[in-house]
Design an enzyme around this catalytic site. Sequence first.
Site, PDB file in Angstrom:
ATOM      1  N   SER A  16      23.681   5.813  -9.296  1.00 48.30           N
ATOM      2  CA  SER A  16      22.544   5.962  -8.384  1.00 48.30           C
ATOM      3  C   SER A  16      22.915   6.537  -7.014  1.00 48.30           C
ATOM      4  CB  SER A  16      21.811   4.630  -8.225  1.00 48.30           C
ATOM      5  OG  SER A  16      21.215   4.256  -9.444  1.00 48.30           O
ATOM      6  N   LYS A  65      16.073  -7.166 -12.831  1.00 53.03           N
ATOM      7  CA  LYS A  65      14.747  -6.525 -12.873  1.00 53.03           C
ATOM      8  C   LYS A  65      13.600  -7.532 -13.021  1.00 53.03           C
ATOM      9  CE  LYS A  65      16.300  -2.021 -14.554  1.00 53.03           C
ATOM     10  NZ  LYS A  65      16.100  -0.971 -15.579  1.00 53.03           N
ATOM     11  N   ASN A  86      12.073  -1.967 -11.099  1.00 52.45           N
ATOM     12  CA  ASN A  86      13.341  -1.292 -10.758  1.00 52.45           C
ATOM     13  C   ASN A  86      13.271  -0.603  -9.400  1.00 52.45           C
ATOM     14  OD1 ASN A  86      11.820   1.008 -11.273  1.00 52.45           O
ATOM     15  ND2 ASN A  86      13.419   2.028 -12.447  1.00 52.45           N
ATOM     16  N   ASN A 151      13.101  -4.835 -34.626  1.00 54.22           N
ATOM     17  CA  ASN A 151      14.062  -5.706 -33.958  1.00 54.22           C
ATOM     18  C   ASN A 151      14.635  -6.693 -34.971  1.00 54.22           C
ATOM     19  OD1 ASN A 151      15.259  -6.533 -31.397  1.00 54.22           O
ATOM     20  ND2 ASN A 151      14.105  -8.431 -31.640  1.00 54.22           N
TER      21      ASN A 151
END
Length: 274
Positions: A16, A65, A86, A151
Site C-alpha cells: 500500500s 476489517k 477497508n 465452501n
Amino acid sequence: MDRYAVFGNPIGHSKSPQIHRAFAQQTEQSLTYDAVLVPENGFEVAVADFFDHSGKGLNITVPFKQKAWAAAQRRTPAAELAGAVNTLYRDEQGRLCGDNTDGTGMVRDILVNHGGMIRGKRVLVLGAGGAVRGVLQPLLEQRPEALVIANRTVAKAEQLAELFEHLGPVRGCGYDDLEGQVFDLVINGTAASLAGELPPLPSGLLENGAWCYDMMYGAGTTPFCRWAEAQGASVTLDGLGMLVEQAAESFAIWRGVRPQTTAVIQQVREALTA
C-alpha cells in the site's frame, strides 16, 4: 502534509505505501502514507489516536476489517453488507466513516483492465470468508446469470447466499455439489490456496472460454492460477490488479481524484518479481 496509513498485523508485506505514493506523485497530491503494525488488542485506540493527531485517512487490512466496521459511526451501503471496512476517514462533522472498496476494485480489474464480462455469466466463488463477503455485492450488481458460493462448510456458504439473495440469483453449496456444473468465471477467495491448499474441485468445471480470477497474488503464478491453466482456462488473473484498484478507490474517496492504475500495477508487479 496530509497523513495517511494502512493498519494491519502483520504489515511488513504491504504494498500500500508504494501504491499510494505512486498515486500521490501522479496526481500531484502532497501527502505521506505509512504502513503501521497495530497490536491485535490495540486497534480502536490506534485509530482514535491517528485521527486525533490530524490523520486524514486509513486503509485497514487483516485482521482488523471487522473491527473497523464496528468502529465506523457511518458506513456506506457497500461496507454495511460486506460486514467489513477497508477505508476509514472522518467527515465534516468529525464522524468516523467506513467504506469497503475491495469488491469494486476486483470488478473494475476484470471489466476495465482486462475487458472481461460478468453480466449474463455463470459465476463460481470459492470460499465463504470475509474476503468473499466483501466482493459479492459488486459482483451481483453486474447481473450474472447465476452466482454460486462453494465452501467446505456448506452452512457458511448457504448463510452468505441468504444474506445477498435480495441482490440477485445466488446460492451456496459444498465442493462435492459442483460435480457436473460448468462456469464462465471462477473466482478464488480462499486464502489457504496461497500455501497450495486448493479446494477439492472436480475437473470439467470450466466452460469453453472460461476466465479464472485469484483474489490472492504472489511473485509467481499462484497455485489456483496453475490449476486454472491445467483445466484449460482461457484467461487466468491474480489479485494484484484488485489490490491496486481498491487502493485507487480509497484514494479517490480521500482526495477527490481517481489515479490511473495501469502503470502502478506494472510497477508493483516488477517490484514483486525483482
